[in-house]
Design a protein around this motif. Structure first.
Motif, PDB file in Angstrom:
ATOM      1  N   UNK A 116     -53.074  10.126  60.537  1.00  0.00           N
ATOM      2  CA  UNK A 116     -52.228   9.838  59.381  1.00  0.00           C
ATOM      3  C   UNK A 116     -51.346   8.615  59.653  1.00  0.00           C
ATOM      4  N   UNK A 117     -50.718   8.609  60.810  1.00  0.00           N
ATOM      5  CA  UNK A 117     -49.856   7.488  61.179  1.00  0.00           C
ATOM      6  C   UNK A 117     -50.655   6.192  61.256  1.00  0.00           C
ATOM      7  N   UNK A 118     -51.884   6.273  61.768  1.00  0.00           N
ATOM      8  CA  UNK A 118     -52.731   5.078  61.864  1.00  0.00           C
ATOM      9  C   UNK A 118     -53.068   4.531  60.484  1.00  0.00           C
ATOM     10  N   UNK A 119     -53.452   5.412  59.560  1.00  0.00           N
ATOM     11  CA  UNK A 119     -53.794   4.953  58.211  1.00  0.00           C
ATOM     12  C   UNK A 119     -52.591   4.292  57.548  1.00  0.00           C
ATOM     13  N   UNK A 120     -51.428   4.906  57.681  1.00  0.00           N
ATOM     14  CA  UNK A 120     -50.217   4.335  57.079  1.00  0.00           C
ATOM     15  C   UNK A 120     -49.920   2.964  57.679  1.00  0.00           C
ATOM     16  N   UNK A 121     -50.083   2.838  58.989  1.00  0.00           N
ATOM     17  CA  UNK A 121     -49.825   1.538  59.627  1.00  0.00           C
ATOM     18  C   UNK A 121     -50.825   0.486  59.162  1.00  0.00           C
ATOM     19  N   UNK A 122     -52.081   0.887  58.958  1.00  0.00           N
ATOM     20  CA  UNK A 122     -53.087  -0.046  58.464  1.00  0.00           C
ATOM     21  C   UNK A 122     -52.745  -0.544  57.064  1.00  0.00           C
ATOM     22  N   UNK A 123     -52.325   0.367  56.195  1.00  0.00           N
ATOM     23  CA  UNK A 123     -51.947  -0.025  54.830  1.00  0.00           C
ATOM     24  C   UNK A 123     -50.770  -0.989  54.867  1.00  0.00           C
ATOM     25  N   UNK A 124     -49.810  -0.719  55.715  1.00  0.00           N
ATOM     26  CA  UNK A 124     -48.641  -1.593  55.823  1.00  0.00           C
ATOM     27  C   UNK A 124     -49.035  -2.990  56.307  1.00  0.00           C
ATOM     28  N   UNK A 125     -49.925  -3.049  57.292  1.00  0.00           N
ATOM     29  CA  UNK A 125     -50.373  -4.352  57.797  1.00  0.00           C
ATOM     30  C   UNK A 125     -51.110  -5.138  56.718  1.00  0.00           C
ATOM     31  N   UNK A 126     -51.941  -4.455  55.949  1.00  0.00           N
ATOM     32  CA  UNK A 126     -52.690  -5.119  54.876  1.00  0.00           C
ATOM     33  C   UNK A 126     -51.733  -5.622  53.797  1.00  0.00           C
ATOM     34  N   UNK A 127     -50.747  -4.808  53.458  1.00  0.00           N
ATOM     35  CA  UNK A 127     -49.774  -5.220  52.452  1.00  0.00           C
ATOM     36  C   UNK A 127     -49.004  -6.455  52.907  1.00  0.00           C
ATOM     37  N   UNK A 128     -48.583  -6.439  54.160  1.00  0.00           N
ATOM     38  CA  UNK A 128     -47.830  -7.578  54.686  1.00  0.00           C
ATOM     39  C   UNK A 128     -48.688  -8.839  54.705  1.00  0.00           C
ATOM     40  N   UNK A 129     -49.962  -8.710  55.077  1.00  0.00           N
ATOM     41  CA  UNK A 129     -50.868  -9.861  55.095  1.00  0.00           C
ATOM     42  C   UNK A 129     -51.102 -10.403  53.688  1.00  0.00           C
ATOM     43  N   UNK A 156     -59.619   6.991  52.253  1.00  0.00           N
ATOM     44  CA  UNK A 156     -59.225   6.316  53.494  1.00  0.00           C
ATOM     45  C   UNK A 156     -60.371   5.518  54.093  1.00  0.00           C
ATOM     46  N   UNK A 157     -61.314   5.063  53.262  1.00  0.00           N
ATOM     47  CA  UNK A 157     -62.312   4.105  53.735  1.00  0.00           C
ATOM     48  C   UNK A 157     -61.636   2.747  53.906  1.00  0.00           C
ATOM     49  N   UNK A 158     -62.206   1.855  54.720  1.00  0.00           N
ATOM     50  CA  UNK A 158     -61.603   0.521  54.871  1.00  0.00           C
ATOM     51  C   UNK A 158     -61.418  -0.206  53.544  1.00  0.00           C
ATOM     52  N   UNK A 159     -62.395  -0.080  52.624  1.00  0.00           N
ATOM     53  CA  UNK A 159     -62.279  -0.755  51.323  1.00  0.00           C
ATOM     54  C   UNK A 159     -61.106  -0.195  50.526  1.00  0.00           C
ATOM     55  N   UNK A 160     -60.912   1.122  50.598  1.00  0.00           N
ATOM     56  CA  UNK A 160     -59.798   1.739  49.870  1.00  0.00           C
ATOM     57  C   UNK A 160     -58.462   1.324  50.459  1.00  0.00           C
ATOM     58  N   UNK A 161     -58.353   1.319  51.783  1.00  0.00           N
ATOM     59  CA  UNK A 161     -57.094   0.921  52.414  1.00  0.00           C
ATOM     60  C   UNK A 161     -56.758  -0.529  52.069  1.00  0.00           C
ATOM     61  N   UNK A 162     -57.777  -1.382  52.033  1.00  0.00           N
ATOM     62  CA  UNK A 162     -57.549  -2.777  51.658  1.00  0.00           C
ATOM     63  C   UNK A 162     -57.055  -2.872  50.226  1.00  0.00           C
ATOM     64  N   UNK A 163     -57.627  -2.065  49.343  1.00  0.00           N
ATOM     65  CA  UNK A 163     -57.227  -2.077  47.931  1.00  0.00           C
ATOM     66  C   UNK A 163     -55.788  -1.585  47.773  1.00  0.00           C
TER      67      UNK A 163
END
Length: 305
Positions: free
Chosen positions: A212-225, A187-194
């Motif tokens: 947990x909810x925050x990490x999931x939301x971050x992954x979703x935002x990165x995927x959408x971007x 759950x590092x920023x680099x991993x979430x981006x990957x």
């Protein structure tokens, strides 16, 4: 609907073939959705890095079966359960040979493999295996590139910074196309981006529900971007609880608590966005009978929710 998985017997006192096959058959009959294996090469006597779970490295990890071999055994012992790695320390392996091993499991299981890949946490293991600790994130990126290349069925040459594959025929391909789902742990920023950019989901751990909810939301935002469908990504949350008879303090859950307390946490994790939960009971059960009994109790409790 919440999917419910378990850690397969694989380490500590749960390494004999009868226990593994008997447990796999029992939990398939109970109605679980998946079985997962982990990856541990050694337990250093004087670790240079802190154990992520806090405290000393669990003594049970001193005896640990190979994850790919165990998955192959489980493929034969089961008919319906998904089989996964949570997580395989990808940089330990040659990616071409890793692709071959994972493809073999997917074929032998008739397309039931889920691949969780991580970077690991122990620099002692990296040193013993002969892989550089530094640059492991870049190594992971290229491992994913090699897996994509091999599973595409292309005979073209692959040339990367770390590996070169000559023009060749590699026609042993996974049943699942274009390849088995790949989840990434961490759950590092680099991993979430990957994860958001190129993975099929997150192999998560038992963080506080809000985090947990925050990490999931971050992954979703990165995927959408990145132009990907965030709803197509999965989240599997793993817990390794010590199950107690008496209620534990709330801040100890899900690492310690009753079946009801840990189940309540997992249901809250599902409400926060987890698609599947994974419970490893090998650090709390004392024998195969108790392992199966606890699994049954968790399935009953989670199914009520």
């Amino acid at each position: 609907m919440l999917k419910i998985g378990l850690g397969s017997p694989q380490y500590g006192s749960f390494t004999d073939p009868g226990t593994i096959s008997g447990f796999a058959s029992a939990v398939e009959e109970i109605g679980f959705d998946s079985l997962w294996v982990g990856d541990r090469a050694l337990v250093p006597t004087q670790p240079r890095d802190p154990y992520p779970g806090g405290g000393p490295v669990p003594e049970e990890y001193r005896t640990f079966l190979d994850p790919i071999v165990t998955l192959s055994f489980l493929a034969h012992a089961t008919r319906r359960l998904r089989l996964g790695t949570s997580t395989l320390n990808a940089p330990f392996y040659s990616p071409l040979l890793l692709a071959r091993s994972l493809t073999s499991v997917d074929i032998l299981s008739e397309g039931r493999l889920d691949i969780g890949l991580g970077l690991g946490w122990s620099s002692d293991e990296y040193e013993a295996i002969g892989v550089p600790w530094r640059g492991r994130g870049a190594r992971m990126e290229e491992i994913l590139d090699v897996l994509d290349h091999v599973w595409s069925g292309s005979s073209a040459e692959y040339k990367g910074a770390l590996w070169t594959i000559p023009s060749a025929h590699i026609e042993t391909l996974p049943v699942q196309r274009p390849g088995p789902p790949v989840l990434l742990g961490g759950f590092t920023p680099a991993t979430l981006e990957r994860i958001g950019r190129r993975a099929d989901g997150w192999a998560g751990v038992g963080l506080p529900v809000a985090q947990l909810a925050y990490v999931i939301s971050q992954i979703r935002e990165i995927a959408e971007a990145a132009g990907r469908d965030p709803d197509a990504l999965r989240t599997v949350v793993r817990v390794n609880p010590v199950v107690t008879a008496e209620a534990a303090p709330s801040d100890a859950v899900p690492h310690r608590g009753t079946v009801e307390q840990v189940s309540d946490y997992l249901l809250a994790a599902h409400a926060a966005g987890a698609d599947e939960v994974l419970i490893d009971l090998q650090q709390t059960a004392r024998n195969a009978e108790e392992l199966t009994d606890l699994a049954h109790r968790f399935h009953e409790q989670l199914s009520k929710g």
